[in-house]
Design a protein around this motif. Structure first.
Motif, PDB file in Angstrom:
ATOM      1  N   ASP A 205       0.847  -1.192   0.000  1.00 49.11           N
ATOM      2  CA  ASP A 205       0.000   0.000   0.000  1.00 49.11           C
ATOM      3  C   ASP A 205       0.885   1.246   0.000  1.00 49.11           C
ATOM      4  O   ASP A 205       1.228   1.783   1.054  1.00 49.11           O
ATOM      5  CB  ASP A 205      -0.898  -0.035   1.254  1.00 49.11           C
ATOM      6  N   PRO A 206       1.262   1.708  -1.190  1.00 44.00           N
ATOM      7  CA  PRO A 206       2.200   2.841  -1.262  1.00 44.00           C
ATOM      8  C   PRO A 206       1.614   4.128  -0.689  1.00 44.00           C
ATOM      9  O   PRO A 206       2.348   5.045  -0.365  1.00 44.00           O
ATOM     10  CB  PRO A 206       2.452   3.005  -2.769  1.00 44.00           C
ATOM     11  N   GLU A 207       0.299   4.188  -0.550  1.00 43.93           N
ATOM     12  CA  GLU A 207      -0.316   5.425  -0.074  1.00 43.93           C
ATOM     13  C   GLU A 207      -0.102   5.650   1.412  1.00 43.93           C
ATOM     14  O   GLU A 207      -0.067   6.769   1.882  1.00 43.93           O
ATOM     15  CB  GLU A 207      -1.824   5.404  -0.368  1.00 43.93           C
ATOM     16  N   SER A 208       0.020   4.556   2.174  1.00 42.64           N
ATOM     17  CA  SER A 208       0.089   4.698   3.624  1.00 42.64           C
ATOM     18  C   SER A 208       1.499   5.054   4.066  1.00 42.64           C
ATOM     19  O   SER A 208       2.457   4.341   3.768  1.00 42.64           O
ATOM     20  CB  SER A 208      -0.341   3.388   4.286  1.00 42.64           C
ATOM     21  N   ALA A 209       1.620   6.171   4.772  1.00 43.79           N
ATOM     22  CA  ALA A 209       2.944   6.628   5.203  1.00 43.79           C
ATOM     23  C   ALA A 209       3.282   6.066   6.580  1.00 43.79           C
ATOM     24  O   ALA A 209       4.372   6.265   7.085  1.00 43.79           O
ATOM     25  CB  ALA A 209       2.975   8.140   5.247  1.00 43.79           C
ATOM     26  N   GLU A 210       2.327   5.343   7.188  1.00 40.39           N
ATOM     27  CA  GLU A 210       2.487   4.952   8.586  1.00 40.39           C
ATOM     28  C   GLU A 210       3.691   4.042   8.858  1.00 40.39           C
ATOM     29  O   GLU A 210       4.507   4.355   9.719  1.00 40.39           O
ATOM     30  CB  GLU A 210       1.216   4.262   9.046  1.00 40.39           C
ATOM     31  N   LEU A 233      12.764   8.313   0.559  1.00 39.65           N
ATOM     32  CA  LEU A 233      12.520   7.664  -0.736  1.00 39.65           C
ATOM     33  C   LEU A 233      11.032   7.386  -0.926  1.00 39.65           C
ATOM     34  O   LEU A 233      10.461   7.650  -1.981  1.00 39.65           O
ATOM     35  CB  LEU A 233      13.311   6.358  -0.787  1.00 39.65           C
ATOM     36  N   GLN A 234      10.410   6.876   0.140  1.00 40.60           N
ATOM     37  CA  GLN A 234       8.987   6.565   0.028  1.00 40.60           C
ATOM     38  C   GLN A 234       8.171   7.830  -0.193  1.00 40.60           C
ATOM     39  O   GLN A 234       7.217   7.834  -0.967  1.00 40.60           O
ATOM     40  CB  GLN A 234       8.516   5.832   1.284  1.00 40.60           C
ATOM     41  N   ALA A 235       8.566   8.911   0.496  1.00 39.86           N
ATOM     42  CA  ALA A 235       7.832  10.166   0.317  1.00 39.86           C
ATOM     43  C   ALA A 235       7.956  10.622  -1.142  1.00 39.86           C
ATOM     44  O   ALA A 235       6.965  11.043  -1.757  1.00 39.86           O
ATOM     45  CB  ALA A 235       8.369  11.232   1.262  1.00 39.86           C
ATOM     46  N   ALA A 236       9.184  10.499  -1.701  1.00 42.14           N
ATOM     47  CA  ALA A 236       9.395  10.943  -3.086  1.00 42.14           C
ATOM     48  C   ALA A 236       8.576  10.076  -4.047  1.00 42.14           C
ATOM     49  O   ALA A 236       7.946  10.590  -4.976  1.00 42.14           O
ATOM     50  CB  ALA A 236      10.877  10.871  -3.433  1.00 42.14           C
ATOM     51  N   ARG A 238       5.868   8.384  -3.353  1.00 44.53           N
ATOM     52  CA  ARG A 238       4.441   8.676  -3.163  1.00 44.53           C
ATOM     53  C   ARG A 238       4.051   9.937  -3.939  1.00 44.53           C
ATOM     54  O   ARG A 238       3.029   9.995  -4.606  1.00 44.53           O
ATOM     55  CB  ARG A 238       4.180   8.869  -1.662  1.00 44.53           C
ATOM     56  N   GLN A 239       4.944  10.938  -3.842  1.00 47.09           N
ATOM     57  CA  GLN A 239       4.701  12.207  -4.549  1.00 47.09           C
ATOM     58  C   GLN A 239       4.616  11.938  -6.063  1.00 47.09           C
ATOM     59  O   GLN A 239       3.714  12.428  -6.744  1.00 47.09           O
ATOM     60  CB  GLN A 239       5.883  13.147  -4.227  1.00 47.09           C
ATOM     61  N   ALA A 240       5.580  11.104  -6.546  1.00 46.87           N
ATOM     62  CA  ALA A 240       5.604  10.806  -7.989  1.00 46.87           C
ATOM     63  C   ALA A 240       4.342  10.058  -8.399  1.00 46.87           C
ATOM     64  O   ALA A 240       3.787  10.302  -9.468  1.00 46.87           O
ATOM     65  CB  ALA A 240       6.839   9.975  -8.310  1.00 46.87           C
ATOM     66  N   PHE A 241       3.888   9.152  -7.520  1.00 45.43           N
ATOM     67  CA  PHE A 241       2.646   8.415  -7.809  1.00 45.43           C
ATOM     68  C   PHE A 241       1.475   9.373  -7.971  1.00 45.43           C
ATOM     69  O   PHE A 241       0.679   9.275  -8.887  1.00 45.43           O
ATOM     70  CB  PHE A 241       2.317   7.454  -6.667  1.00 45.43           C
ATOM     71  N   ARG A 242       1.388  10.339  -7.022  1.00 46.28           N
ATOM     72  CA  ARG A 242       0.266  11.277  -7.065  1.00 46.28           C
ATOM     73  C   ARG A 242       0.303  12.091  -8.344  1.00 46.28           C
ATOM     74  O   ARG A 242      -0.710  12.287  -9.007  1.00 46.28           O
ATOM     75  CB  ARG A 242       0.334  12.204  -5.848  1.00 46.28           C
ATOM     76  N   GLN A 243       1.529  12.529  -8.675  1.00 47.66           N
ATOM     77  CA  GLN A 243       1.674  13.339  -9.880  1.00 47.66           C
ATOM     78  C   GLN A 243       1.254  12.522 -11.105  1.00 47.66           C
ATOM     79  O   GLN A 243       0.589  13.028 -11.999  1.00 47.66           O
ATOM     80  CB  GLN A 243       3.128  13.752 -10.014  1.00 47.66           C
ATOM     81  N   ARG A 244       1.662  11.250 -11.081  1.00 53.11           N
ATOM     82  CA  ARG A 244       1.334  10.395 -12.222  1.00 53.11           C
ATOM     83  C   ARG A 244      -0.177  10.212 -12.338  1.00 53.11           C
ATOM     84  O   ARG A 244      -0.737  10.236 -13.425  1.00 53.11           O
ATOM     85  CB  ARG A 244       2.014   9.035 -12.060  1.00 53.11           C
ATOM     86  N   GLU A 245      -0.816  10.061 -11.172  1.00 52.28           N
ATOM     87  CA  GLU A 245      -2.278   9.911 -11.195  1.00 52.28           C
ATOM     88  C   GLU A 245      -2.938  11.143 -11.791  1.00 52.28           C
ATOM     89  O   GLU A 245      -3.850  11.050 -12.613  1.00 52.28           O
ATOM     90  CB  GLU A 245      -2.794   9.721  -9.766  1.00 52.28           C
ATOM     91  N   ARG A 246      -2.443  12.309 -11.347  1.00 50.61           N
ATOM     92  CA  ARG A 246      -3.017  13.557 -11.877  1.00 50.61           C
ATOM     93  C   ARG A 246      -2.801  13.641 -13.384  1.00 50.61           C
ATOM     94  O   ARG A 246      -3.697  14.009 -14.135  1.00 50.61           O
ATOM     95  CB  ARG A 246      -2.363  14.771 -11.212  1.00 50.61           C
ATOM     96  N   LEU A 247      -1.585  13.296 -13.818  1.00 54.22           N
ATOM     97  CA  LEU A 247      -1.287  13.361 -15.242  1.00 54.22           C
ATOM     98  C   LEU A 247      -2.164  12.387 -16.020  1.00 54.22           C
ATOM     99  O   LEU A 247      -2.632  12.694 -17.119  1.00 54.22           O
ATOM    100  CB  LEU A 247       0.187  13.045 -15.491  1.00 54.22           C
TER     101      LEU A 247
END
Ligand code: ADP
Length: 465
Positions: A205-210, A233-236, A238-247
């Motif tokens: 679950d890449p979304e969970s930062a816990e 690394l995980q934060a980066a 996750r950020q890339a995942f979000r950006q990719r989703e938006r794109l």
């Protein structure tokens, strides 16, 4: 992926290795101490032999009764004693008919390795032996003493000594291994396990930062660095995942809008064609211009659509013969050219060897190669060829032309979508689409060479799926 069981874990290996290493260290300590034990035991016999000889020396005429002699020998634990004094005087005590020694040892010349080997020899021998030991008396180095004795007590003593050392070694190695193990488990294995768990949780679950946040630590060693780096690394990612989703969402929106605009343009083109038949000369004159603009708009829309559609992973890979595919692209291009007013066009040469296959999505690869060839043709090349060579698990397709080379603007924005075009109708998408196609197949597209004499693009593609 599951964490390994205890038997296969890092902790178990470390525990085993620590026990083995401590035991090796104990053996290294044991060997010299066993040698010392034997040497001391023998030296003590020489000293008591010397003492017994002194008792004989003190007697009148240096003569003692047989009983006293036997008692003195029994006291020393020897069968015979020879003592040589500096002046060469000799004293001898011996039981009746002492047996011939089976082995002789000279403590004056024995080095540390000989002493270790002799001590191991005592432990290894099956039966006790009669031995003769010669050495300087510990009481007076000028006196040379030779004692003949049965080494049974030495053997028993050495075995008992070894047993004690073994028990002690086991206790020490147990305690050391335990301490090292606990330290390693707390300092390395546990944090490593948490690191691995955080990685696996991230994979699930890449979304969970816990899970990663729990790793936060102020440790300054390598483990601390690894934990902090993983969090970053995980934060980066996750950020890339979000950006990719938006794109991706943006891409879908663009594709939908394009689709609708295409429909609108198609009906507008249809209606505009009627303008050509208008009775009004003004309207008839502007008709072709309107049509050309609409065609250009339609071209831009379809190119953008291609871009949003391509670049995703190929849906289904199937064996493709690159020679046949290149031939197909060339045929399509030639057909396109001959249908256009200027006709002709450059000589297209397919130099890809026959009999090769690569895993690819045919449509996608067709578009990638077609973009490269079309660019060469449009740049004004007179000869364009495609060659292929194997290169360590990859196939390298070389698209070679003898055109004028890439203009500066195109080189500065190479492979950047919407940026590098120098053509009036160009969108600057052809090269970036071709690169995305190569990458989607697990390969790469590079500009191999460009100059006034021509341009070469190299597309590498994996030969196995
Ligand atoms: P477009 O074809 O839409 O302009 P491309 O990304 O395909 O976009 O190409 C960008 C620019 O690179 C082109 O406008 C052209 O000037 C230049 N170019 C591409 N391939 C070649 C080539 N083989 N020879 C010369 N110029 C090229």
């Amino acid at each position: 992926m599951q964490l390994p069981s205890f038997a296969r874990s890092l902790s178990a290996r470390l525990l085993l290795l620590t026990v083995v290493f401590v035991m090796i260290a104990e053996v290294l300590i044991y060997l010299p101490s066993a040698a010392r034990y034997r040497a001391d035991w023998l030296a003590e016999k020489l000293a008591s032999g010397h003492l017994a000889a002194l008792a004989v020396e003190a007697a009148p005429d240096q003569m003692v009764t047989d009983e006293l002699e036997a008692e003195l020998l029994a006291h020393v634990g020897a069968l015979s004693i020879d003592v040589t004094k500096p002046a060469g005087r000799m004293l001898m005590l011996a039981a009746d008919m002492p047996p011939e020694p089976q082995a002789r040892f000279d403590l004056r010349t024995a080095g540390p390795f000989t002493l270790i080997a002799d001590a191991l020899g005592v432990l290894a021998q099956q039966e006790p032996m009669v031995i003769a030991v010669t050495g300087r008396s510990p009481k007076n180095p000028d006196v040379l003493v030779t004692v003949t004795l049965n080494d049974r007590p030495l053997r028993e003593g050495l075995w008992a000594f070894s047993g004690r050392i073994l028990v002690l070694s086991l206790i020490i190695s147990g305690i050391t291994a335990g301490l090292v193990y606990v330290t390693l488990v707390y300092m390395t294995v546990r944090p490593m396990r948490r690191l691995v768990e955080a990685m696996m949780a991230f994979k699930r679950d890449p979304e969970s930062a816990e899970p990663a946040a729990q790793l936060a630590t102020d440790r300054s060693d390598e483990v601390g660095i690894a934990q902090r780096e993983l969090i970053a690394l995980q934060a980066a990612v996750r950020q890339a995942f979000r950006q990719r989703e938006r794109l991706a969402a943006l891409g879908t929106a663009v594709a939908k809008i394009n689709h609708d605009i295409r429909g609108v343009l198609a009906s507008a083109t249809l209606l505009s064609e009627r303008l050509l038949d208008s009775r009004d000369p003004e309207v008839r004159r502007n008709g072709p211009r309107i049509l050309a603009s609409l065609e250009r708009a339609a071209l831009l829309v379809s190119q953008t659509l291609d871009y949003t559609r391509d670049g995703v992973a190929p849906a289904a890979l199937a064996p493709v013969d690159p020679r046949a595919l290149v031939a197909e692209v060339m045929e399509a291009l030639a057909a396109e050219r001959s249908s256009q007013a200027n006709g002709g066009g450059p000589a297209l040469r397919n130099e890809v060897p026959a009999g090769l296959t690569i895993p690819a999505e045919r449509e996608l690869l067709f578009r990638g190669i077609s973009n490269l060839l079309r660019n060469a043709v449009e740049a004004g090349a007179t000869r364009v060829s495609v060659a292929a060579e194997p290169m360590g698990g990859m196939l390298r397709l070389l698209v070679v032309d003898d055109g004028p080379g890439l203009p500066e603007k195109a080189q500065a924005h190479l492979f950047q979508p919407f940026a590098g075009s120098t053509k009036p109708n160009g969108m600057g998408l052809g090269l970036s689409i071709a690169r995305e196609v190569a990458r989607a197949h697990g390969g790469e597209l590079r500009l191999a060479e460009t100059s006034g004499r021509g341009t070469t693009f190299a597309m590498t593609l994996p030969t196995a799926g």
